[in-house]
Every structure is written in C-alpha cells, then in structure tokens.
Design an enzyme around this catalytic site. Structure first.
Site, PDB file in Angstrom:
ATOM      1  N   HIS A  78       0.827  -1.216   0.000  1.00 48.22           N
ATOM      2  CA  HIS A  78       0.000   0.000   0.000  1.00 48.22           C
ATOM      3  C   HIS A  78       0.858   1.263   0.000  1.00 48.22           C
ATOM      4  CE1 HIS A  78      -3.383  -2.521   2.089  1.00 48.22           C
ATOM      5  NE2 HIS A  78      -3.102  -2.940   0.875  1.00 48.22           N
ATOM      6  N   HIS A 235      -9.272  -2.285  -5.129  1.00 47.28           N
ATOM      7  CA  HIS A 235      -8.162  -2.522  -4.212  1.00 47.28           C
ATOM      8  C   HIS A 235      -7.162  -3.499  -4.815  1.00 47.28           C
ATOM      9  CE1 HIS A 235      -5.913  -2.644  -0.511  1.00 47.28           C
ATOM     10  NE2 HIS A 235      -5.796  -3.947  -0.711  1.00 47.28           N
ATOM     11  N   ASP A 239      -3.171  -2.878  -5.166  1.00 49.16           N
ATOM     12  CA  ASP A 239      -2.121  -3.834  -4.809  1.00 49.16           C
ATOM     13  C   ASP A 239      -1.195  -4.103  -5.987  1.00 49.16           C
ATOM     14  OD1 ASP A 239      -2.812  -4.213  -2.168  1.00 49.16           O
ATOM     15  OD2 ASP A 239      -3.908  -6.084  -2.506  1.00 49.16           O
ATOM     16  N   HIS A 262      -0.603 -10.924  -4.824  1.00 52.41           N
ATOM     17  CA  HIS A 262       0.802 -10.553  -4.668  1.00 52.41           C
ATOM     18  C   HIS A 262       1.733 -11.588  -5.304  1.00 52.41           C
ATOM     19  CE1 HIS A 262      -0.729  -7.522  -2.018  1.00 52.41           C
ATOM     20  NE2 HIS A 262      -1.205  -8.419  -1.177  1.00 52.41           N
TER      21      HIS A 262
END
Length: 305
Positions: A78, A235, A239, A262
């Site tokens: 973030h 969101h 990321d 991720h």
C-alpha cells in the site's frame, strides 16, 4: 524528471498481520537512489532493504521484503502504491518494526501525507521499463500478464462466491491522477470465514473493521459499507500497482490480472526480467512522463472516503 518528497512525512500505526505498533518516516532522497527501507530497530546487522521484486520472500496475504542478512519488512504494497501513484521515484523509508502500518487498509493516508509534504523535481531524467512483448504467468487458478502499451494501464477481474463481491472487472489508465482519484482510498478486504483461519496461522492479528472490509455472504460487516460499489476489484488494482513498483522503475505497458494477487505479480516480474528481449529501459520523453502515475495530480483528485 525524477521526483522525491519536499519534506519528510511521519506516520504511526499498527501492522495488519503482526498487530504491532510501528512508526514510519519517509524522507526525501537524491536522484537515482530509488526506494529503500531501513529497519531502524535492527542494529546488529545490515538493516537496509531494497524495495525490489527480487527481494520478495513471502506473498501470503501481503508482500514481504528481506535483505541478505535476513532482515524483513512486510505489507509494503500500500505504501509502494502510494509512492508510485504520486510519482515518487526516490525515498528513504525508516521503520521501527517488522510491518508497514495498515492505517485504514488503503493507500489514502500515505497519499494524503505525501501530497501535504509536497513533491520535488530532481535534476535527473526518469527512466522507465517499456514492455516490448507479452509476458504472462498462469498457476493455481490465477493469471497475470504484461503487454506493450503506450501508457501504464491496469486491467483486473475477480470472481467470488460471496454475493457482496461477486464478479467485478475494471480497466484504468494510470495517468492524470487516476490512481489518487480512482484507487487510492480503496481498502483491503477479506471473507469472514477466513478470519479465524488467518489468525490461527499468526496472520491478521491487527485486523479489524477499522482497517479492512469484512464480507460474510451477501453482507458487508463494516457499518459504513463499501466506499465504492466495486471497491474490491479497485483494491486489487491498487495492490498490483504497489507490487509492480518493486520493478524499480515505472513500467510502460498494460498489466492484466485474473484472480491474481501478490504472488502472481511477483512471479510475473521475475518472468519479465528473465526475458531480456521482452523489455527495454528508456529515458522518458515529455509525453511519456505526462502519462505516468503522479503526473498532473490536483488537490481535488484526492478524497479519503
């Protein structure tokens, strides 16, 4: 040209997964310094960690970096998204704990602090990674790719059984303050049925409705609900920009993620840099610079909620 902060920023909060308090300071840096993280609480060995994809050593529910001495810092995505999205290319991040504060679960508190501190142009040209051919990965039901484009674009799709989320997809060009305006205030989210499992695994110990959206079937447990109808996919895009920033330079190309996270983005960067003919380093022209995240940000682009 490259940019940094005009003045340092200081933020105090707790880690989402560790639950531990941490004080964060982000300071200006000279041209070509890049982004480095210093664990100031570690004094018995090398405490400097490069914010680079090849130093990622864990991607379970966050991105964790480590140096060769085994010093780690987690949940960097973030903050990295905030730096990339505001066009900060050089900065020293000092932290006195193992995890970047989660704040409200989005990049908004970091963006607000950065914009208040101001941006400083440095006397050095900005280099970017231009994608020359498509590179992709597909594993365990998720996929991600980078392909040629004249602008930085992010396209993402998610599909959850929970009716409150369902299927969502979105595409955005990351120019003219789009990250600050469209993504920066979108919070991390989780499923109620996964909370106990995460906490039993030593994760999400600092989690709560003040720093994450929690979904249970067709219900959003947060009293305020979603900030945007498609906050969850937004969101995921946030990321992705933060994890792509670990390439070390802005990427001129199109990122596509399908149920990715991720791990997918880190594997994608590793695949990209294993193929020298898939990318080239270019000195940004004025037109390319104008299309990068952080260019032409206006105060009215930013809203917290």
């Amino acid at each position: 040209m490259q940019r940094t902060l005009k003045t340092p920023i200081e933020i105090v909060g707790k880690g989402l997964h560790s639950g531990k308090r941490a004080a964060l300071r982000v300071s200006p840096a000279v041209a070509d310094f890049g982004i480095w993280i210093q664990r100031v609480d570690v004094t018995d060995r090398d405490n400097m960690i490069p914010a680079r994809y090849d130093h990622v050593n864990d991607t379970r529910l966050c991105t964790r970096l480590a140096n060769d001495a085994g010093v780690e810092v987690s949940t960097v995505e973030h903050l990295m998204a905030a730096l990339a999205g505001t066009g900060i290319h050089n900065a020293m991040i000092e932290i006195d704990g193992p995890e970047i504060p989660i704040m409200d679960g989005s990049s908004a508190p970091f963006v607000a602090a950065i914009l208040k501190a101001g941006l400083k142009e440095l006397d050095a040209p900005l280099q970017a990674i231009r994608i020359l051919k498509e590179v992709s990965i597909s594993v365990d039901g998720f996929s991600a790719s980078l392909s040629p484009s004249e602008k930085i674009e992010i396209e993402f799709a998610i599909d959850f059984d929970e009716a409150a989320i369902g299927k969502q997809s979105k595409t955005l060009q990351m120019s003219n303050g789009a990250f600050v305006r469209e993504l920066s205030n979108c919070r991390t989210f989780c499923l109620r049925r996964d909370v106990d499992m995460m906490q039993s695994a030593g994760l999400a110990l600092g989690g709560g409705l003040e720093n994450a959206i929690v979904v249970d079937g067709d219900t959003v447990l947060n009293p305020e609900g979603f900030r945007r109808d498609d906050e969850c996919v937004r969101h995921k895009m946030l990321d992705a920009l933060g994890d792509l920033a670990l390439a070390g330079h802005p990427i001129i190309g199109r990122y596509h993620g399908e149920k990715a996270g991720h791990r997918a983005t880190n594997l994608l960067l590793r695949e990209l840099f294993s193929q020298p003919d898939a990318w080239e380093m270019v000195e940004c022209t004025p037109n390319q610079w104008h299309d990068l995240p952080g260019a032409h940000i206006k105060p009215t682009d930013f809203v917290l909620a």
